[in-house]
Motif scaffolding. Structure first.
Motif, PDB file in Angstrom:
ATOM      1  N   ARG A   9       5.442   6.931 -13.060  1.00  0.00           N
ATOM      2  CA  ARG A   9       6.338   7.596 -13.846  1.00  0.00           C
ATOM      3  C   ARG A   9       7.900   6.968 -12.638  1.00  0.00           C
ATOM      4  NH1 ARG A   9       3.353  11.623 -13.499  1.00  0.00           N
ATOM      5  NH2 ARG A   9       3.861  12.732 -12.554  1.00  0.00           N
ATOM      6  N   CYS A  10       8.229   5.999 -12.000  1.00  0.00           N
ATOM      7  CA  CYS A  10       9.142   6.403 -11.926  1.00  0.00           C
ATOM      8  C   CYS A  10      10.224   5.298 -12.357  1.00  0.00           C
ATOM      9  CB  CYS A  10       8.700   4.893 -10.549  1.00  0.00           C
ATOM     10  SG  CYS A  10       7.791   5.760  -8.735  1.00  0.00           S
ATOM     11  N   SER A  11      11.607   5.550 -12.502  1.00  0.00           N
ATOM     12  CA  SER A  11      12.612   4.492 -13.483  1.00  0.00           C
ATOM     13  C   SER A  11      12.926   3.259 -12.616  1.00  0.00           C
ATOM     14  CB  SER A  11      13.491   5.730 -13.888  1.00  0.00           C
ATOM     15  OG  SER A  11      14.477   4.527 -14.439  1.00  0.00           O
ATOM     16  N   PHE A  12      12.789   2.434 -13.641  1.00  0.00           N
ATOM     17  CA  PHE A  12      13.680   0.976 -12.599  1.00  0.00           C
ATOM     18  C   PHE A  12      15.000   0.361 -14.127  1.00  0.00           C
ATOM     19  CE2 PHE A  12       9.461   0.891 -11.517  1.00  0.00           C
ATOM     20  CZ  PHE A  12       9.510   1.066 -10.026  1.00  0.00           C
ATOM     21  N   ALA A  13      14.804   1.799 -14.317  1.00  0.00           N
ATOM     22  CA  ALA A  13      16.129   1.027 -16.042  1.00  0.00           C
ATOM     23  C   ALA A  13      17.256   0.423 -15.296  1.00  0.00           C
ATOM     24  CB  ALA A  13      16.309   2.540 -16.383  1.00  0.00           C
ATOM     25  N   ASN A  14      17.488  -0.250 -15.778  1.00  0.00           N
ATOM     26  CA  ASN A  14      18.832  -1.125 -15.455  1.00  0.00           C
ATOM     27  C   ASN A  14      18.775  -1.810 -13.769  1.00  0.00           C
ATOM     28  OD1 ASN A  14      19.781  -0.898 -18.574  1.00  0.00           O
ATOM     29  ND2 ASN A  14      20.164   1.373 -17.692  1.00  0.00           N
ATOM     30  N   GLY A  15      17.873  -1.803 -13.446  1.00  0.00           N
ATOM     31  CA  GLY A  15      17.385  -2.332 -12.397  1.00  0.00           C
ATOM     32  C   GLY A  15      17.166  -3.448 -12.132  1.00  0.00           C
ATOM     33  N   SER A  16      17.756  -4.495 -10.862  1.00  0.00           N
ATOM     34  CA  SER A  16      17.786  -5.697 -10.499  1.00  0.00           C
ATOM     35  C   SER A  16      16.772  -6.099 -10.432  1.00  0.00           C
ATOM     36  CB  SER A  16      19.043  -6.748  -9.427  1.00  0.00           C
ATOM     37  OG  SER A  16      20.158  -5.705 -10.391  1.00  0.00           O
ATOM     38  N   MET A  17      15.994  -7.086 -10.804  1.00  0.00           N
ATOM     39  CA  MET A  17      14.273  -7.240 -10.245  1.00  0.00           C
ATOM     40  C   MET A  17      13.817  -8.386 -10.649  1.00  0.00           C
ATOM     41  SD  MET A  17      12.057  -3.678 -11.736  1.00  0.00           S
ATOM     42  CE  MET A  17      11.269  -4.052 -10.553  1.00  0.00           C
ATOM     43  N   ASP A  18      14.642  -9.461 -10.222  1.00  0.00           N
ATOM     44  CA  ASP A  18      14.310 -11.019 -11.113  1.00  0.00           C
ATOM     45  C   ASP A  18      13.799 -11.348  -9.838  1.00  0.00           C
ATOM     46  OD1 ASP A  18      17.336 -11.394 -12.586  1.00  0.00           O
ATOM     47  OD2 ASP A  18      17.728  -9.631 -11.210  1.00  0.00           O
ATOM     48  N   GLU A  19      13.012 -12.062  -9.737  1.00  0.00           N
ATOM     49  CA  GLU A  19      11.468 -13.172  -9.307  1.00  0.00           C
ATOM     50  C   GLU A  19      10.927 -12.153  -8.313  1.00  0.00           C
ATOM     51  OE1 GLU A  19      13.329 -16.490  -7.047  1.00  0.00           O
ATOM     52  OE2 GLU A  19      15.451 -16.571  -9.010  1.00  0.00           O
ATOM     53  N   ASN A  23       1.004  -1.212  -0.634  1.00  0.00           N
ATOM     54  CA  ASN A  23      -0.062   0.051   0.011  1.00  0.00           C
ATOM     55  C   ASN A  23       0.842   1.274  -0.223  1.00  0.00           C
ATOM     56  OD1 ASN A  23      -2.950  -1.277   0.091  1.00  0.00           O
ATOM     57  ND2 ASN A  23      -2.190  -1.810   1.896  1.00  0.00           N
ATOM     58  N   GLN A  24       2.264   1.212  -0.499  1.00  0.00           N
ATOM     59  CA  GLN A  24       2.365   2.598  -0.768  1.00  0.00           C
ATOM     60  C   GLN A  24       2.666   3.799  -2.500  1.00  0.00           C
ATOM     61  OE1 GLN A  24       5.234   3.362   2.012  1.00  0.00           O
ATOM     62  NE2 GLN A  24       4.335   1.366   2.652  1.00  0.00           N
ATOM     63  N   GLN A  25       2.884   4.027  -2.038  1.00  0.00           N
ATOM     64  CA  GLN A  25       3.034   5.293  -2.950  1.00  0.00           C
ATOM     65  C   GLN A  25       3.774   5.990  -2.941  1.00  0.00           C
ATOM     66  OE1 GLN A  25      -1.299   7.304  -4.010  1.00  0.00           O
ATOM     67  NE2 GLN A  25      -2.462   5.834  -3.549  1.00  0.00           N
ATOM     68  N   TYR A  26       4.625   5.652  -5.259  1.00  0.00           N
ATOM     69  CA  TYR A  26       6.035   7.020  -5.048  1.00  0.00           C
ATOM     70  C   TYR A  26       4.962   7.808  -6.487  1.00  0.00           C
ATOM     71  CZ  TYR A  26       7.630   2.963  -1.783  1.00  0.00           C
ATOM     72  OH  TYR A  26       8.181   2.412  -0.661  1.00  0.00           O
ATOM     73  N   ALA A  27       5.434   9.179  -6.625  1.00  0.00           N
ATOM     74  CA  ALA A  27       5.861   9.258  -7.709  1.00  0.00           C
ATOM     75  C   ALA A  27       7.192   9.872  -8.027  1.00  0.00           C
ATOM     76  CB  ALA A  27       4.996  10.865  -7.782  1.00  0.00           C
ATOM     77  N   GLY A  28       7.505   8.957  -9.532  1.00  0.00           N
ATOM     78  CA  GLY A  28       8.675   9.921 -10.125  1.00  0.00           C
ATOM     79  C   GLY A  28      10.773   9.307  -9.037  1.00  0.00           C
ATOM     80  N   VAL A  29      10.019   8.216  -8.732  1.00  0.00           N
ATOM     81  CA  VAL A  29      11.427   7.781  -7.766  1.00  0.00           C
ATOM     82  C   VAL A  29      12.166   6.847  -9.039  1.00  0.00           C
ATOM     83  CG1 VAL A  29      11.598   6.827  -5.991  1.00  0.00           C
ATOM     84  CG2 VAL A  29       9.991   7.508  -5.973  1.00  0.00           C
ATOM     85  N   LYS A  30      13.272   6.966  -8.624  1.00  0.00           N
ATOM     86  CA  LYS A  30      14.253   5.921  -9.442  1.00  0.00           C
ATOM     87  C   LYS A  30      14.808   5.407  -8.925  1.00  0.00           C
ATOM     88  CE  LYS A  30      16.916   9.553 -12.423  1.00  0.00           C
ATOM     89  NZ  LYS A  30      15.944  10.529 -12.278  1.00  0.00           N
ATOM     90  N   PHE A  31      14.263   4.103  -8.816  1.00  0.00           N
ATOM     91  CA  PHE A  31      14.444   3.020  -8.334  1.00  0.00           C
ATOM     92  C   PHE A  31      15.776   2.224  -9.026  1.00  0.00           C
ATOM     93  CE2 PHE A  31      10.755   2.623  -7.051  1.00  0.00           C
ATOM     94  CZ  PHE A  31      10.275   3.222  -5.383  1.00  0.00           C
ATOM     95  N   GLY A  32      16.431   2.262 -10.289  1.00  0.00           N
ATOM     96  CA  GLY A  32      17.627   1.402 -10.825  1.00  0.00           C
ATOM     97  C   GLY A  32      18.346   1.085 -10.609  1.00  0.00           C
ATOM     98  N   THR A  33      18.727   1.867  -9.027  1.00  0.00           N
ATOM     99  CA  THR A  33      19.790   1.859  -8.700  1.00  0.00           C
ATOM    100  C   THR A  33      20.063   0.998  -7.350  1.00  0.00           C
ATOM    101  OG1 THR A  33      19.764   3.622  -6.890  1.00  0.00           O
ATOM    102  CG2 THR A  33      21.156   3.291  -8.911  1.00  0.00           C
ATOM    103  N   GLN A  34      18.455   0.048  -7.007  1.00  0.00           N
ATOM    104  CA  GLN A  34      18.882  -0.720  -5.758  1.00  0.00           C
ATOM    105  C   GLN A  34      18.044  -1.670  -6.387  1.00  0.00           C
ATOM    106  OE1 GLN A  34      15.343   0.697  -3.087  1.00  0.00           O
ATOM    107  NE2 GLN A  34      15.587   3.174  -4.115  1.00  0.00           N
ATOM    108  N   ASP A  35      18.605  -2.964  -5.212  1.00  0.00           N
ATOM    109  CA  ASP A  35      18.817  -4.325  -5.172  1.00  0.00           C
ATOM    110  C   ASP A  35      16.860  -4.254  -4.907  1.00  0.00           C
ATOM    111  OD1 ASP A  35      18.880  -6.817  -5.668  1.00  0.00           O
ATOM    112  OD2 ASP A  35      20.357  -6.844  -4.159  1.00  0.00           O
ATOM    113  N   LEU A  36      16.245  -4.982  -5.414  1.00  0.00           N
ATOM    114  CA  LEU A  36      15.430  -5.372  -5.667  1.00  0.00           C
ATOM    115  C   LEU A  36      14.411  -6.607  -5.560  1.00  0.00           C
ATOM    116  CD1 LEU A  36      13.191  -2.037  -7.282  1.00  0.00           C
ATOM    117  CD2 LEU A  36      14.043  -2.724  -5.114  1.00  0.00           C
TER     118      LEU A  36
END
Length: 201
Positions: free
Chosen positions: A31-41, A6-19
Motif C-alpha cells: 500500500r505504498c504510493s508512487f503517484a506522479n513519481g519519476s521512475m524512468d528506467e 531485501n527492503q520492506q515498506y508499508a504505507g510509504v509515499k515515494f511520489g516526491t522522490q526521484d527514483l
C-alpha cells in the motif's frame, strides 16, 4: 543510481522522490504510493507491490523481472517502452495509461483492467489474461497464441490480423467479437459457431 535490496515498506509515499535509474531487488511494498513519481528506467527484480498507487507515474523504459504488482493502480501512468518479464499483474488497473512499445513476456495478467489499451503488434504469446477486461483494446496484429483468455472480456476489441491459435477461450462472449481478419484454430471456430447458434457435430 541507487539500489534497494531485501527492503520492506508499508504505507510509504515515494511520489516526491526521484527514483529514476534505480534498482530494486527482492523488496516488498505494501500500500505504498508512487503517484506522479519519476521512475524512468527503474529496474525491479523479484519484488512485490501490493495495492500500490502508480497513478500518473513515469515508468518509461522501466524493466521488471519476475516482479508482482497485485491490485495496483496504474491509471494515467506512462509505461512507454517498459518491459514486464514473467511478472504477476493480477487485479491491476491500467485505465488511461500509455502502453506504447510495452513488452509483456509471459506472466500473469489475470483480472487486470486493460480497457482501451493499445497493444498493437505486441508479442503476447503465453500470457495469462484470465478474466482480464480487454474491451475496446487495440490488439490488431497482436500475437496471442497460447494465451489464457478464459472468461476474458473482448467486447469491441480490435482484432484485425491478430492470432489467437492455441489460446484458451472458454467463456469468452464470441457474440461481442468482430472476428474479421482474426486467425483462429478449429476449436475456437467451433466455440464461435456454437455462440452463434450453430449445431456442430
Amino acid at each position: 543510481m541507487f539500489q534497494y535490496s531485501n527492503q520492506q515498506y508499508a504505507g510509504v509515499k515515494f511520489g516526491t522522490q526521484d527514483l529514476r535509474y534505480g534498482e530494486l531487488i527482492s523488496c516488498t511494498f505494501d500500500r505504498c504510493s508512487f503517484a506522479n513519481g519519476s521512475m524512468d528506467e527503474i529496474i525491479s527484480s523479484n519484488c512485490r507491490f501490493i495495492e500500490c498507487d502508480f497513478r500518473g507515474a513515469a515508468l518509461n523504459g522501466s524493466i521488471h523481472n519476475e516482479t508482482a504488482f497485485e491490485n495496483c493502480s496504474f491509471n494515467g501512468a506512462n509505461l512507454f517502452v517498459s518491459k514486464f518479464d514473467a511478472c504477476k499483474m493480477t487485479g491491476s488497473d491500467f485505465s488511461g495509461s500509455t502502453m506504447d512499445g510495452i513488452s509483456i513476456i509471459k506472466g500473469d495478467w489475470s483480472y487486470t483492467n486493460l480497457r482501451l489499451a493499445s497493444l498493437t503488434r505486441q508479442d503476447l504469446r503465453g500470457v495469462k489474461f484470465h478474466e482480464a477486461d480487454l474491451s475496446g483494446a487495440n490488439l490488431e496484429k497482436a500475437d496471442l497464441r497460447d494465451c489464457d483468455l478464459t472468461m476474458a472480456i473482448l467486447a469491441k476489441a480490435k482484432l484485425q490480423g491478430a492470432d489467437v491459435r492455441g489460446a484458451k477461450m472458454e467463456g469468452v462472449d464470441f457474440k461481442s467479437l468482430t472476428i474479421a481478419g482474426l486467425r483462429m484454430d478449429r476449436e475456437q471456430t467451433v466455440l464461435f459457431s456454437l455462440a452463434h447458434g450453430a449445431k456442430v457435430g
